[in-house]
Motif scaffolding. Structure first.
Motif, short mmCIF file in Angstrom:
data_model
loop_
_atom_site.label_atom_id
_atom_site.label_comp_id
_atom_site.label_asym_id
_atom_site.label_seq_id
_atom_site.Cartn_x
_atom_site.Cartn_y
_atom_site.Cartn_z
N LYS A 316 0.84 -1.18 0.00
CA LYS A 316 0.00 0.00 0.00
C LYS A 316 0.87 1.22 0.00
CE LYS A 316 -1.54 -1.70 3.69
NZ LYS A 316 -1.09 -3.05 3.54
N ASP A 331 -8.47 -1.29 1.68
CA ASP A 331 -7.31 -1.41 0.82
C ASP A 331 -6.24 -0.42 1.17
OD1 ASP A 331 -8.20 -3.48 -0.73
OD2 ASP A 331 -9.22 -2.20 -2.16
N VAL A 382 -5.67 -4.41 -5.64
CA VAL A 382 -5.67 -2.98 -5.98
C VAL A 382 -5.02 -2.78 -7.34
CG1 VAL A 382 -4.74 -0.73 -5.36
CG2 VAL A 382 -5.74 -2.16 -3.60
N ASP A 385 -7.15 -3.90 -10.29
CA ASP A 385 -8.13 -2.85 -10.55
C ASP A 385 -9.38 -3.40 -11.23
OD1 ASP A 385 -8.71 -0.07 -10.27
OD2 ASP A 385 -8.38 0.19 -12.41
N ASP A 757 -13.46 5.32 -2.45
CA ASP A 757 -12.20 4.89 -1.89
C ASP A 757 -12.19 5.21 -0.40
OD1 ASP A 757 -11.19 4.02 -4.31
OD2 ASP A 757 -10.43 6.02 -4.83
#
Length: 788
Positions: A316, A331, A382, A385, A757
């Protein structure tokens, strides 16, 4: 240590909770020999001095003393202090942020900028910490370098050089994460990073490191992912289970051609050291340094590393890899990790937030040999996508794993995937449904919670949910230390499917001393299937004492009766309407009037009471009573003047209620069209939308209303369902029209219209699926075939 600390005028500064004169005590606490005191001090720094990421004057004044702490090898738990410095100095204000800063935020923005400058100026300190004897420091140092050091190519070289000799697996993963973070922050380096990650993913000596490389490849250079990424990752997960003694399931873990064990083992130096393909061309090297290195020249900089060997990345943009997350549905960050990671020194129990997070983290990952694997997989997702098919296949494989920890992670990530992206999820939902019967409560509860949010998409798991309810009556209702009880996730999930097998659970809930607050909403989804509950709802409503708790006790019952359109309950509802107490009385009145309106002509005995309310001094009461009176009696002549006047109410909410009610009158309310038309220019979004819909319905002409609705569709995703309802009710829209273009564009989008998000609502999936259905109906017209 702390030379000059007492010369700082701390009392003249403030933090989140008042004067900052306690900051010296906190700083000295970070250097204490007592682990509980160190933890309390770090907790105080995050809670007050760097509260929710804020930077105050006292935060800035702390920076030199924090640097003193991280370079002193005699201080324990320095990894946590490194993370604190990284957080203080790592806030980026981009051009858009700067443009949006208003006058009240100027000081705060200046503090962020000064903090970034101050920590960046001292970031050379972190270079030495990358090889510190304390593994907790080594765990925190890579991200600090990636975030704060002025010379990213030099940082990448340091990370690459450290990786072959680093003995700790979690630190190795942090090195990968940090290098990938550099690549994400400095895009000219991404191609070289991708080349390196590709080799690392193929040749690294541990499956965890190969998985980390794939995860970062997905983030930094997704085109470099192997075409068979799903079976490759599945094979790595099996290797990790075997290596940690997690066990395998012969029925699921057959050979897939992936080499394992010694066949995949290579020397560290060969795997991560380099095998460089030669120096990069001069112009490419310049692009990777000149555009990136914006800091002052550094005579010791080694920004001349071979191409393809100087970057990696991991999970991340924030947080520390390898320490797990308390909430694995998100996430971002490694929420719930203890500062300094899993390598912090021994701790004693302390009544701090950090201590509570540590305990929760330990409980969550008890018996989990690789808790960092979930972070790696989240990062991979992530990076993948909008590749929904690949992500779905990967999660399906995880849900078949014999490792419960992997299945828990997969259940939570499945919820995140479905919440954000549209796709075909029947198989995935069925596999999540299989988990609700698992004897591990965390797994069963996680699966039930995900299914609760799916509404109609949970259909493949309906039988599993019904079996769970039959086997476990204890899951029907949840109670709390304070507040009313609520329905359990399996009950809500099955009710939202309209499945009558949930009726025994709802009937039992209606017999409790306090009815669950969400029982009415569950009944609404069941519709006529819940008709057998009408008698119990009436009985419980008749028992409600009309005191200060009346709204909490009556509202779920009124909602249930409204959903059933149970006109026989009009006497009980009228009792509540007439006796509503002062406290929350207006809320109770609204709920009662809504129920009476839903009953239609069956509530004709309420007409005198409704006519009396038309003369109420409260605008909202008049408007709501008029709306109910129209539904019950159809007396347009009486309600039209009241609703017309309601369009002039002081509160936008009351105007919206009036507009919606006028739309229900249709052509009978055409006389108010000028007032509705005037509201199309109102500044309140929802009022404009309701006025446009009402204008369309009272005039029967779509032109000006459609133009206004489509404009607001583009302005805000939140109104799209409401607009689509209108278009679907009057469809089909003309082929080739602006409305048809907007609807087809929505249907073509893979991303849910309300995906956010960092947050979500419990009804987001339901609302988006409803939008898709309405778009199709609007294009084809009610009752006709399907429209893709």
């Amino acid at each position: 240590m702390f030379s000059g600390i007492d010369e700082v005028d701390w009392a003249s500064m403030e933090h989140a909770y008042g004067p900052a004169d306690d900051v010296p005590h906190l700083l000295r606490g970070l250097a204490s020999d007592d682990p509980a005191e160190r933890e309390a001090a770090l907790d105080g720094m995050y809670g007050a001095v760097h509260h929710q990421g804020d930077v105050y004057a006292c935060t800035l004044a702390c920076i030199p003393f924090l640097f003193e702490l991280v370079v002193d090898p005699g201080v324990r738990d320095r990894g946590g202090v490194v993370e604190l410095l990284t957080s203080i100095g790592g806030f980026d204000l981009d051009e858009d942020d700067e443009a949006e800063i208003d006058e009240d935020e100027i000081e705060g923005a200046a503090n962020y900028a000064m903090a970034a400058a101050a920590v960046t100026a001292g970031a050379e300190v972190f270079v030495g910490l990358i090889s510190d004897e304390d593994p907790g420091v080594r765990l925190a140092a890579p991200l600090a370098l990636a975030t704060l050091h002025r010379h990213p190519v030099r940082v990448l070289a340091l990370l690459r050089e450290r990786l072959p000799v680093e003995p700790d697996e979690e630190v190795r993963l942090a090195l990968v994460e940090a290098a990938g973070r550099v690549a994400l922050r400095h895009r000219p380096l991404a191609e070289r990073v991708g080349q390196w990650l590709g080799r690392l993913a193929d040749r690294a000596d541990s499956p965890g490191l190969r998985l980390a490389a794939l995860a970062q490849l997905a983030r930094c250079s997704p085109d470099g992912l192997p075409g068979d990424v799903v079976p490759v990752v599945s094979g790595l997960l099996r290797e990790m289970r075997a290596a940690t003694g997690g066990g395998t399931d012969p029925g699921r873990d057959g050979a897939d051609g992936a080499a394992t064990g010694p066949e995949r083992t290579a020397m560290n130096a060969r795997a991560v050291g380099a095998e460089p393909s030669g120096p990069a061309p001069a112009d490419a090297e310049a692009a990777g340094t000149t555009a990136v290195d914006t800091g002052a020249p550094d005579s010791t900089s080694t920004d001349t590393t071979p191409a393809g060997t100087d970057a990696l990345d991991l999970t991340k943009d924030t947080g520390t890899v390898g320490t797990g997350a308390l909430d694995s549905t998100t996430d971002t960050g490694a929420a719930g990790t203890e500062p300094g990671g899993a390598h912090r020194a021994e701790q004693t129990a302390a009544p701090t937030l950090l201590g509570q997070l540590r305990a929760l983290f330990a409980e969550e990952n008890a018996g989990h040999a690789t808790p960092w694997a979930a972070d790696l997989l989240r990062t991979l997702h992530v990076g993948l996508d909008d590749r929904v098919a690949d992500r779905t296949a990967l999660l399906a494989d995880q849900l078949r794993s014999p490792d419960r920890h992997q299945r828990i992670d997969a259940v939570r990530m499945s919820g995140g995937l479905i919440r954000a992206w549209r796709g075909s999820y029947e198989e995935l939902v069925a596999l999540v449904g299989e988990q609700v019967a698992d004897p591990e409560p965390r797994l069963a509860d996680a699966a039930s919670h995900v299914l609760e949010e799916l509404f109609s998409l949970a259909a493949p798991a309906a039988d599993a949910l019904a079996a769970r309810l039959a086997a476990d009556p204890g899951s029907w209702v949840k109670t709390w230390a304070a507040g009313p009880p609520g329905l359990g996730s399996p009950v809500k999930a099955l009710a939202r499917l309209g499945d009558p097998r949930v009726l025994p659970a709802l009937a039992a809930a209606l017999e409790l001393p306090q009815v669950p607050h969400d029982v009415g909403a569950a009944i609404v989804h069941l519709g006529e299937a819940a008709r057998p509950l009408a008698g119990a709802l009436r009985h419980r409503l008749a028992e409600v004492a009309l005191d200060e708790e009346a709204y909490d006790r009556a509202s779920p019952l009124l909602a249930g009766l409204a959903g059933l359109r149970a006109g026989e309950a009009a006497p009980e509802v009228l009792r509540v309407l007439r006796g509503a107490p002062e406290y929350r009385g207006e809320w109770l009145r609204t709920a009662a009037l809504r129920a009476l309106g839903s009953f239609g002509p069956a509530a004709r005995e309420a007409v005198p009471e409704l006519r009396t309310l038309l003369r109420s001094p409260v605008a909202a009461a008049r408007t709501e009573a008029a709306e109910a009176l129209w539904a019950v009696s159809g007396d347009a002549e009486t309600v039209l003047p009241v609703l017309s006047e309601g369009l002039r109410a002081d509160q936008a909410h009351d105007r919206r209620t009036a507009a919606a009610a006028l739309g229900a009158l249709g052509p009978r309310a055409e006389a108010v069209a000028p007032r509705l038309r005037a509201l199309l220019a109102h500044g309140e979004l929802w009022l404009r939308v309701d006025a446009a819909i009402a204008l369309w319905r009272v005039t029967g002409r779509s032109g000006e209303a459609t133009e206004a609705l489509l404009a607001d569709w583009e302005r805000s995703r939140h109104v799209r369902v409401r607009v689509a309802e209108c278009l679907a009710g009057t469809g089909p829209v003309p082929e080739g029209s602006a409305a048809a273009h907007v609807l087809r564009s929505e249907l073509a989008s893979v991303r849910r219209h309300n995906a956010m998000d960092g947050g979500y609502g419990s009804h987001d999936i339901h609302e988006d699926e409803k939008l898709l259905a309405l778009c199709r109906t609007a294009l084809r017209g009610p009752g006709k075939g399907t429209t893709k």
